[in-house]
Write a protein that holds these residues in place. Structure first.
Motif, mmCIF file in Angstrom:
data_model
loop_
_atom_site.group_PDB
_atom_site.id
_atom_site.type_symbol
_atom_site.label_atom_id
_atom_site.label_comp_id
_atom_site.label_asym_id
_atom_site.label_seq_id
_atom_site.Cartn_x
_atom_site.Cartn_y
_atom_site.Cartn_z
ATOM 1 N N ALA A 4 0.853 -1.177 0.000
ATOM 2 C CA ALA A 4 0.000 0.000 0.000
ATOM 3 C C ALA A 4 0.893 1.234 0.000
ATOM 4 N N ILE A 5 0.549 2.201 -0.827
ATOM 5 C CA ILE A 5 1.287 3.465 -0.901
ATOM 6 C C ILE A 5 0.326 4.570 -0.506
ATOM 7 N N ILE A 6 0.641 5.317 0.536
ATOM 8 C CA ILE A 6 -0.213 6.429 0.957
ATOM 9 C C ILE A 6 0.368 7.722 0.398
ATOM 10 N N GLY A 7 -0.384 8.349 -0.502
ATOM 11 C CA GLY A 7 0.073 9.560 -1.170
ATOM 12 C C GLY A 7 0.364 9.286 -2.630
ATOM 13 N N THR A 8 -0.237 10.064 -3.517
ATOM 14 C CA THR A 8 0.005 9.887 -4.955
ATOM 15 C C THR A 8 0.650 11.131 -5.553
ATOM 16 N N GLY A 9 1.547 11.730 -4.787
ATOM 17 C CA GLY A 9 2.380 12.788 -5.332
ATOM 18 C C GLY A 9 3.499 12.177 -6.155
ATOM 19 N N TYR A 10 4.525 12.957 -6.387
ATOM 20 C CA TYR A 10 5.608 12.516 -7.254
ATOM 21 C C TYR A 10 6.228 11.197 -6.771
ATOM 22 N N VAL A 11 6.606 11.149 -5.508
ATOM 23 C CA VAL A 11 7.268 9.948 -4.973
ATOM 24 C C VAL A 11 6.306 8.780 -4.908
ATOM 25 N N GLY A 12 5.086 9.032 -4.472
ATOM 26 C CA GLY A 12 4.127 7.950 -4.308
ATOM 27 C C GLY A 12 3.750 7.273 -5.601
ATOM 28 N N ILE A 13 3.449 8.072 -6.624
ATOM 29 C CA ILE A 13 2.998 7.466 -7.876
ATOM 30 C C ILE A 13 4.145 6.785 -8.608
ATOM 31 N N VAL A 14 5.349 7.358 -8.560
ATOM 32 C CA VAL A 14 6.486 6.703 -9.206
ATOM 33 C C VAL A 14 6.839 5.412 -8.479
ATOM 34 N N SER A 15 6.902 5.462 -7.141
ATOM 35 C CA SER A 15 7.258 4.269 -6.366
ATOM 36 C C SER A 15 6.223 3.166 -6.552
ATOM 37 N N GLY A 16 4.958 3.532 -6.448
ATOM 38 C CA GLY A 16 3.917 2.529 -6.594
ATOM 39 C C GLY A 16 3.923 1.875 -7.962
ATOM 40 N N THR A 17 4.107 2.685 -8.987
ATOM 41 C CA THR A 17 4.128 2.153 -10.350
ATOM 42 C C THR A 17 5.316 1.221 -10.561
ATOM 43 N N CYS A 18 6.465 1.623 -10.067
ATOM 44 C CA CYS A 18 7.659 0.792 -10.246
ATOM 45 C C CYS A 18 7.586 -0.491 -9.426
ATOM 46 N N PHE A 19 7.025 -0.436 -8.227
ATOM 47 C CA PHE A 19 6.839 -1.658 -7.446
ATOM 48 C C PHE A 19 5.925 -2.624 -8.194
ATOM 49 N N SER A 20 4.886 -2.099 -8.837
ATOM 50 C CA SER A 20 4.003 -2.976 -9.609
ATOM 51 C C SER A 20 4.730 -3.545 -10.822
ATOM 52 N N GLU A 21 5.656 -2.770 -11.375
ATOM 53 C CA GLU A 21 6.481 -3.263 -12.484
ATOM 54 C C GLU A 21 7.376 -4.413 -12.025
ATOM 55 N N PHE A 22 7.757 -4.404 -10.749
ATOM 56 C CA PHE A 22 8.532 -5.520 -10.181
ATOM 57 C C PHE A 22 7.691 -6.781 -10.052
ATOM 58 N N GLY A 23 6.365 -6.646 -10.148
ATOM 59 C CA GLY A 23 5.471 -7.797 -10.028
ATOM 60 C C GLY A 23 4.635 -7.810 -8.767
#
Length: 440
Positions: A4-23
């Motif tokens: 779970a990522i709380i916050g969809t600012g710059y760090v949140g959306i990039v981190s969340g997207t890349c974690f999903s790219e990891f699978g």
């Protein structure tokens, strides 16, 4: 793993997207319902090359989701990353505003069920993670969790690559159980032999500030050297190359310019100074870097004024680039926010272009600034052109066409993008940054 990522600012959306790219299965949470609705439709609130495509890919793959409800993600999560903003305090004292962070901790606490690692992804002063843990424990005394710090090192404009192929990953934990969870989350990076630094929580928090402070010092140093070059008739570009080839120094961040800006360096250097003051120690080198950076922006105003013959009153100045760096729409602490208002105050007319930053710039710059959709429109009737931000599309302009439409042939290159002799051969009165040899 479930994240779970709380916050969809710059760090949140990039981190969340890349974690999903990891699978991993990732749910990004934000209180802003309109923002979440837009994200669910694939509309990205920031400009970051490659991000929109990666978001779409992982949403289609079922690995990336967006919601306003903590209850939809936190209870099942193996790790909860807090990635809310920590801007400078509204009081203007340099302290980081941690109110969003503590509120996020209080909000997520009731939803913790089963063992969870709560990870501070936001940039925070040393000791903050322990305060977040205290807030969670006070709100939910039965919560089974460990606290961790995992600072981000994302460069705007290159964030996807920075996350997927980082120089290092820093993890601050108190026990092996939490470390194991985070190792599993970053397993894709272990496979490509990315260095993983596992340390204590306070050290991880300080690493982020120390890294940004060092880079800010390096920028301020080369800007001071550029000023010396102008005074003694030396060339800052050659100087930077000469010292940057020393492996102990390195060539990165040795580019003379109008001063650093953005969301990190200005905020983090000042926050670090407040932290060391609270603990009764000093950081004089960092303090000097902050002072030099402020002086550099003011010095650029004088450089432009001198290029115009001593006064900008009644003159039209064309500006190429507004954001603090290329490949972003971020205007935070951009040198343009200091330089352009000073010129306008003295009576200059400013016409500006930026490939991505004009919408944000319009919120922050004086209303008198005129924005145009084409860099060539900036040049029409201009008494001077200022290269403020080194976007790639400005590197291949038809300068004969530019010169033909200008009122006066003055070109002030604050980023040293162009070759002085070539610009002069075309017919410009060219002014670089830190190129004192031009006087000869």
């Amino acid at each position: 793993m479930k994240i779970a990522i709380i916050g969809t600012g710059y760090v949140g959306i990039v981190s969340g997207t890349c974690f999903s790219e990891f699978g991993h299965e990732v749910v990004c949470i934000d209180k802003d319902a309109a923002k979440v609705a837009a994200l669910c439709q694939g509309q990205i609130p920031i400009y970051e090359p490659g991000l929109a495509d990666m978001v779409a890919k992982n949403m289609t793959g079922g690995r990336l989701h967006f919601t306003t409800e903590l209850s939809e993600a936190v209870p099942e999560a193996d790790a909860v990353f807090i990635a809310v903003g920590t801007p400078s305090s509204r009081r203007g004292d340099g302290y980081a505003d941690l109110s969003y962070l503590y509120q996020a901790a209080k909000d997520l606490a009731p939803h913790l069920t089963g063992y969870t690692v709560v990870v501070d992804k936001s940039t925070v002063p040393v000791g903050t993670a322990r305060q977040v843990a205290r807030v969670i424990s006070e709100t939910n005394p039965t919560a089974d969790f460990d606290m961790a710090s995992n600072p981000e090192f994302l460069r705007e404009g290159a964030a996807i690559n920075d996350f997927m192929r980082p120089d290092r990953v820093v993890i601050g934990v108190e026990n092996e159980k939490a470390a194991t969870v985070l190792r599993e989350i970053y397993n894709a990076l272990y496979l490509i032999e990315t260095p993983i630094v596992i340390t204590g929580i306070e050290t991880a928090e300080l690493i982020k500030y120390a890294a940004n402070a060092f880079l800010a010092v390096k920028i301020s140093f080369i800007n001071e050297m550029a000023n010396i070059c102008e005074a003694v008739g030396a060339d800052a570009i050659a100087l930077a190359k000469g010292i940057g080839l020393d492996g102990r120094i390195g060539k990165k961040f040795l580019h003379p310019g109008p001063g650093y800006g953005g969301s990190c360096f200005p905020k983090d250097t000042v926050a670090l100074l407040r932290t060391v003051q609270e603990h009764g120690v000093s950081a004089r080198i960092v303090e000097a870097a902050v002072e030099v950076n402020a002086a550099q922006k003011a010095r650029m105003v004088k450089k432009i004024r001198d290029a115009l013959g001593g006064s900008e009153t009644g003159l039209t100045i064309g500006v190429l680039g507004l954001t603090f760096k290329p490949e972003t729409d971020d205007m935070r602490e951009s040198p343009a926010l200091t330089i352009l208002p000073a010129l306008i105050e003295k009576g200059a007319k400013v016409v500006a272009h930026d490939p991505q930053g004009m919408r944000e710039a319009a919120k922050l710059l004086p209303d008198s600034v005129i924005y145009v959709e084409n860099p060539y429109e900036v040049c029409l009737g201009a008494d001077a052109i200022i290269l403020m931000t080194e976007w790639n599309q400005y590197r291949a302009l038809d300068f004969k066409r530019v010169l033909a439409t200008m009122n006066k042939p003055v070109f002030v290159d604050l980023r040293n993008v162009y070759e002085p002799n070539k610009m002069r051969a075309i017919g410009f009165e060219y002014h670089g940054n830190g190129r004192g040899h031009e006087k000869r």
